[in-house]
Design a protein around this motif. Sequence first.
Motif, PDB file in Angstrom:
ATOM      1  N   ASP A  23      -0.175  45.123  54.417  1.00 56.41           N
ATOM      2  CA  ASP A  23      -1.205  43.801  53.855  1.00 56.41           C
ATOM      3  C   ASP A  23      -0.296  43.152  52.678  1.00 56.41           C
ATOM      4  OD1 ASP A  23      -2.459  42.947  51.464  1.00 56.41           O
ATOM      5  OD2 ASP A  23      -3.104  45.168  51.025  1.00 56.41           O
ATOM      6  N   ALA A  24      -0.635  41.212  53.340  1.00 54.06           N
ATOM      7  CA  ALA A  24       0.892  40.940  52.245  1.00 54.06           C
ATOM      8  C   ALA A  24       0.722  40.849  50.831  1.00 54.06           C
ATOM      9  CB  ALA A  24       0.355  39.855  52.414  1.00 54.06           C
ATOM     10  N   GLU A  25      -0.426  40.914  50.166  1.00 53.44           N
ATOM     11  CA  GLU A  25       0.038  41.401  48.744  1.00 53.44           C
ATOM     12  C   GLU A  25       0.606  42.529  48.501  1.00 53.44           C
ATOM     13  OE1 GLU A  25      -3.470  40.788  44.596  1.00 53.44           O
ATOM     14  OE2 GLU A  25      -3.715  41.716  47.178  1.00 53.44           O
ATOM     15  N   ALA A  26       0.233  43.426  49.153  1.00 53.60           N
ATOM     16  CA  ALA A  26       0.661  45.592  48.545  1.00 53.60           C
ATOM     17  C   ALA A  26       2.749  44.934  48.882  1.00 53.60           C
ATOM     18  CB  ALA A  26      -0.273  46.354  49.584  1.00 53.60           C
ATOM     19  N   LYS A  27       2.781  44.295  50.458  1.00 54.57           N
ATOM     20  CA  LYS A  27       3.995  44.457  50.435  1.00 54.57           C
ATOM     21  C   LYS A  27       5.085  43.939  49.749  1.00 54.57           C
ATOM     22  CE  LYS A  27       7.056  42.809  53.602  1.00 54.57           C
ATOM     23  NZ  LYS A  27       7.493  41.206  54.019  1.00 54.57           N
ATOM     24  N   ASP A  28       4.138  42.536  48.651  1.00 52.87           N
ATOM     25  CA  ASP A  28       5.111  41.902  47.945  1.00 52.87           C
ATOM     26  C   ASP A  28       4.914  42.722  46.711  1.00 52.87           C
ATOM     27  OD1 ASP A  28       6.032  38.840  46.859  1.00 52.87           O
ATOM     28  OD2 ASP A  28       4.377  39.333  45.446  1.00 52.87           O
ATOM     29  N   ALA A  29       4.085  43.133  46.133  1.00 52.70           N
ATOM     30  CA  ALA A  29       3.891  43.759  44.986  1.00 52.70           C
ATOM     31  C   ALA A  29       5.498  45.191  44.841  1.00 52.70           C
ATOM     32  CB  ALA A  29       2.915  44.630  44.841  1.00 52.70           C
ATOM     33  N   LEU A  30       4.704  45.249  46.299  1.00 56.41           N
ATOM     34  CA  LEU A  30       6.243  46.919  46.641  1.00 56.41           C
ATOM     35  C   LEU A  30       7.798  46.121  46.210  1.00 56.41           C
ATOM     36  CD1 LEU A  30       4.104  49.182  49.370  1.00 56.41           C
ATOM     37  CD2 LEU A  30       4.454  49.673  46.888  1.00 56.41           C
ATOM     38  N   CYS A  31       7.111  45.009  47.172  1.00 56.11           N
ATOM     39  CA  CYS A  31       9.013  44.352  47.190  1.00 56.11           C
ATOM     40  C   CYS A  31       9.548  44.267  45.799  1.00 56.11           C
ATOM     41  CB  CYS A  31       9.253  43.177  47.559  1.00 56.11           C
ATOM     42  SG  CYS A  31       8.872  43.696  49.714  1.00 56.11           S
ATOM     43  N   ARG A  32       8.738  43.777  44.766  1.00 61.55           N
ATOM     44  CA  ARG A  32       8.714  43.311  43.320  1.00 61.55           C
ATOM     45  C   ARG A  32       9.128  44.841  41.986  1.00 61.55           C
ATOM     46  NH1 ARG A  32       3.703  41.089  41.643  1.00 61.55           N
ATOM     47  NH2 ARG A  32       4.247  40.580  39.562  1.00 61.55           N
ATOM     48  N   ILE A  33       8.724  45.979  43.230  1.00 62.43           N
ATOM     49  CA  ILE A  33       8.826  46.738  42.134  1.00 62.43           C
ATOM     50  C   ILE A  33      10.188  47.114  42.166  1.00 62.43           C
ATOM     51  CG2 ILE A  33       7.888  50.043  41.942  1.00 62.43           C
ATOM     52  CD1 ILE A  33       5.060  47.922  42.183  1.00 62.43           C
ATOM     53  N   ILE A  34      10.515  47.494  43.370  1.00 65.47           N
ATOM     54  CA  ILE A  34      12.038  48.305  43.936  1.00 65.47           C
ATOM     55  C   ILE A  34      12.894  47.281  43.293  1.00 65.47           C
ATOM     56  CG2 ILE A  34      13.307  48.704  46.488  1.00 65.47           C
ATOM     57  CD1 ILE A  34      10.467  48.920  47.499  1.00 65.47           C
ATOM     58  N   GLY A  35      12.233  45.669  43.970  1.00 68.15           N
ATOM     59  CA  GLY A  35      13.405  44.560  43.071  1.00 68.15           C
ATOM     60  C   GLY A  35      14.016  45.234  41.823  1.00 68.15           C
ATOM     61  N   ALA A  36      12.456  45.241  41.008  1.00 68.38           N
ATOM     62  CA  ALA A  36      12.952  45.370  39.606  1.00 68.38           C
ATOM     63  C   ALA A  36      13.548  46.529  39.387  1.00 68.38           C
ATOM     64  CB  ALA A  36      11.238  45.808  38.841  1.00 68.38           C
ATOM     65  N   ALA A  37      13.019  47.796  39.916  1.00 67.69           N
ATOM     66  CA  ALA A  37      13.425  49.177  39.493  1.00 67.69           C
ATOM     67  C   ALA A  37      14.928  49.246  39.576  1.00 67.69           C
ATOM     68  CB  ALA A  37      12.566  50.270  40.616  1.00 67.69           C
ATOM     69  N   ALA A  38      15.661  48.781  40.394  1.00 66.43           N
ATOM     70  CA  ALA A  38      16.905  49.114  41.178  1.00 66.43           C
ATOM     71  C   ALA A  38      17.733  47.445  40.566  1.00 66.43           C
ATOM     72  CB  ALA A  38      17.054  48.994  42.618  1.00 66.43           C
ATOM     73  N   SER A  94      17.937  37.329  45.412  1.00 65.81           N
ATOM     74  CA  SER A  94      17.310  35.933  44.491  1.00 65.81           C
ATOM     75  C   SER A  94      16.332  36.134  43.011  1.00 65.81           C
ATOM     76  CB  SER A  94      15.883  35.476  45.552  1.00 65.81           C
ATOM     77  OG  SER A  94      15.526  34.688  45.930  1.00 65.81           O
ATOM     78  N   LYS A  95      15.585  36.861  43.176  1.00 63.09           N
ATOM     79  CA  LYS A  95      15.177  36.719  41.665  1.00 63.09           C
ATOM     80  C   LYS A  95      15.383  37.098  40.813  1.00 63.09           C
ATOM     81  CE  LYS A  95      11.385  39.447  39.782  1.00 63.09           C
ATOM     82  NZ  LYS A  95      10.119  37.299  38.779  1.00 63.09           N
ATOM     83  N   TYR A  96      16.459  37.904  40.838  1.00 62.38           N
ATOM     84  CA  TYR A  96      17.893  38.335  39.552  1.00 62.38           C
ATOM     85  C   TYR A  96      19.290  37.723  39.674  1.00 62.38           C
ATOM     86  CZ  TYR A  96      13.175  40.968  38.423  1.00 62.38           C
ATOM     87  OH  TYR A  96      12.539  41.716  38.514  1.00 62.38           O
ATOM     88  N   SER A  97      18.505  36.816  40.261  1.00 64.52           N
ATOM     89  CA  SER A  97      20.375  37.097  41.415  1.00 64.52           C
ATOM     90  C   SER A  97      21.730  37.722  40.427  1.00 64.52           C
ATOM     91  CB  SER A  97      20.236  35.111  39.479  1.00 64.52           C
ATOM     92  OG  SER A  97      19.972  34.516  39.874  1.00 64.52           O
ATOM     93  N   ASP A  98      21.003  38.626  41.120  1.00 63.69           N
ATOM     94  CA  ASP A  98      22.396  40.491  40.934  1.00 63.69           C
ATOM     95  C   ASP A  98      21.641  40.765  42.201  1.00 63.69           C
ATOM     96  OD1 ASP A  98      22.699  41.976  40.877  1.00 63.69           O
ATOM     97  OD2 ASP A  98      22.009  42.542  38.849  1.00 63.69           O
ATOM     98  N   GLY A  99      22.730  40.791  43.641  1.00 64.49           N
ATOM     99  CA  GLY A  99      23.249  41.077  44.960  1.00 64.49           C
ATOM    100  C   GLY A  99      24.068  42.833  44.770  1.00 64.49           C
ATOM    101  N   THR A 100      23.295  43.257  43.149  1.00 63.96           N
ATOM    102  CA  THR A 100      24.259  44.913  43.311  1.00 63.96           C
ATOM    103  C   THR A 100      23.832  46.152  44.158  1.00 63.96           C
ATOM    104  OG1 THR A 100      24.461  44.277  41.147  1.00 63.96           O
ATOM    105  CG2 THR A 100      24.730  46.751  41.869  1.00 63.96           C
ATOM    106  N   LEU A 101      22.097  45.939  44.142  1.00 63.50           N
ATOM    107  CA  LEU A 101      21.625  46.104  45.639  1.00 63.50           C
ATOM    108  C   LEU A 101      22.074  46.012  46.849  1.00 63.50           C
ATOM    109  CD1 LEU A 101      19.100  48.397  45.927  1.00 63.50           C
ATOM    110  CD2 LEU A 101      17.523  46.944  46.098  1.00 63.50           C
ATOM    111  N   ALA A 102      21.961  45.250  46.918  1.00 58.50           N
ATOM    112  CA  ALA A 102      22.765  44.509  48.725  1.00 58.50           C
ATOM    113  C   ALA A 102      23.756  44.845  48.957  1.00 58.50           C
ATOM    114  CB  ALA A 102      22.171  43.152  49.355  1.00 58.50           C
ATOM    115  N   VAL A 103      24.807  44.679  47.566  1.00 62.52           N
ATOM    116  CA  VAL A 103      26.005  44.610  48.310  1.00 62.52           C
ATOM    117  C   VAL A 103      26.063  46.666  48.230  1.00 62.52           C
ATOM    118  CG1 VAL A 103      28.348  44.963  46.653  1.00 62.52           C
ATOM    119  CG2 VAL A 103      27.258  42.829  47.465  1.00 62.52           C
ATOM    120  N   THR A 104      25.947  47.247  47.140  1.00 56.70           N
ATOM    121  CA  THR A 104      25.839  49.084  47.462  1.00 56.70           C
ATOM    122  C   THR A 104      25.294  49.662  48.558  1.00 56.70           C
ATOM    123  OG1 THR A 104      25.297  49.131  44.520  1.00 56.70           O
ATOM    124  CG2 THR A 104      25.024  51.152  45.927  1.00 56.70           C
TER     125      THR A 104
END
Length: 424
Positions: free
Chosen positions: A213-228, A264-274
């Motif tokens: 479900d594109a809408e649900a997946k997009d929202a979950l990605c945003r939640i995880i990105g914001a939290a992390a 991309s959204k937060y210009s912060d790659g900390t999650l990816a690097v970790t």
Amino acid sequence: QILRALEEDPEDNHRLFAQNIVDVTSLRPSDLEEFVKGVSFDLSDRELFCIEDQDVFDRVYSLIRSFYSLPPSCKCNLVESLRSNLSVLLPNVDSISRSVQDQEDEVPIIDRITSHRNALKIYTFFLLTIITTEESHISSVDSTKVPARGRKKQIIQSWNWEPQRGRMLNLIANSLEINLSVLFGSPDLDENYLSFIAKNSFSLFENAAILKDAEAKDALCRIIGAAATKYRYIVQSCASVMHLIHKYDFAVVHVADAVARAESKYSDGTLAVTIIRDIGRADPKAYVKDTVGADNVGRFLVELADRLPKLMSTNVGVLVPHFGGESYKIRNALVGVLGKLVAKAFNDAEGDVSTKSLRLRTKQAMLEILLERCRDVSAYTRSRVLQVWAELCEEHSVSIGLWNEVASISAGRLEDKSAIVRKS
């Protein structure tokens, strides 16, 4: 954070708990419908903070406690009332931020901040609980025998659950992206509140149907990105991401999307690097035993390199030691990663002479590793590296100076003892 914990009398007096619970499953259909209409009317007619009133809180809790047993019309009314109130509450948070700067008398503002914070927590808790409850019920129905499943699924689908789920998750994602520092007194959220949202979001990521479900997946990605990233929930998020990658092959691409979107959204790659460093620190022997995990981790690295080539190029050094490991699947993946980086990470013409020189040396080092891997002990890796060279040549990512050497090595592989290498 279990729903039933709200029935326990808290040790402190600052938390609401359910005191007068109604067993809605014992109500007649007509009485239940009137009960839900009464709750919906109060939520829509009274102020947003009425959810803090003990009577309203108890009635809403009673409905959510037995949500799976409610008829579709009652589910719709309750969800729409809660969702509507939260959507109206969020813009008010911004107005509070402005009021704090202009207000001379602090007492009314403090009261408003407390009310907004409590309402935000309660609405979010109830909506996320509804989502997890409904998804759990759908999963249990899907696992029952075929005749029963057919009848029950018809009931579930009759209230059009998927659009509701997407809208609720979107709203929760929106709530994390606005400025909540005034409500919580700092840039960081209440740890229990953030943990509840993050854990449930990662849990929903384990459901393949939701990710379709594109809408649900997009929202979950945003939640995880914001939290992390925004709220620095890094260590726990990284552990959850690694769990998803190792255990759920269908989630790999979607996890890479979530990690890349956060950068991309937060210009912060900390999650990816970790995550990259965690993979790099893993014992290479572990990937020999866990072949499925090795396959998934490898796919994730290639997907991430495709989405974040520059970030990966500056951190790939921690992964290079795994070329010495025994897992050919990880070596195959690293060959694929280097191929993506050679093709995408060094196209930027900006920078001074020293920066350009460093980029050139880094790219050259990667090409030399790819040449070296043509003689890998595993036929699968030798085959994969030849495929990568073919892709790089087709994309014109190989300098003319290397063509002769690549052609010579490729010609030599025509005499390889393995058929899959000769075909590549």
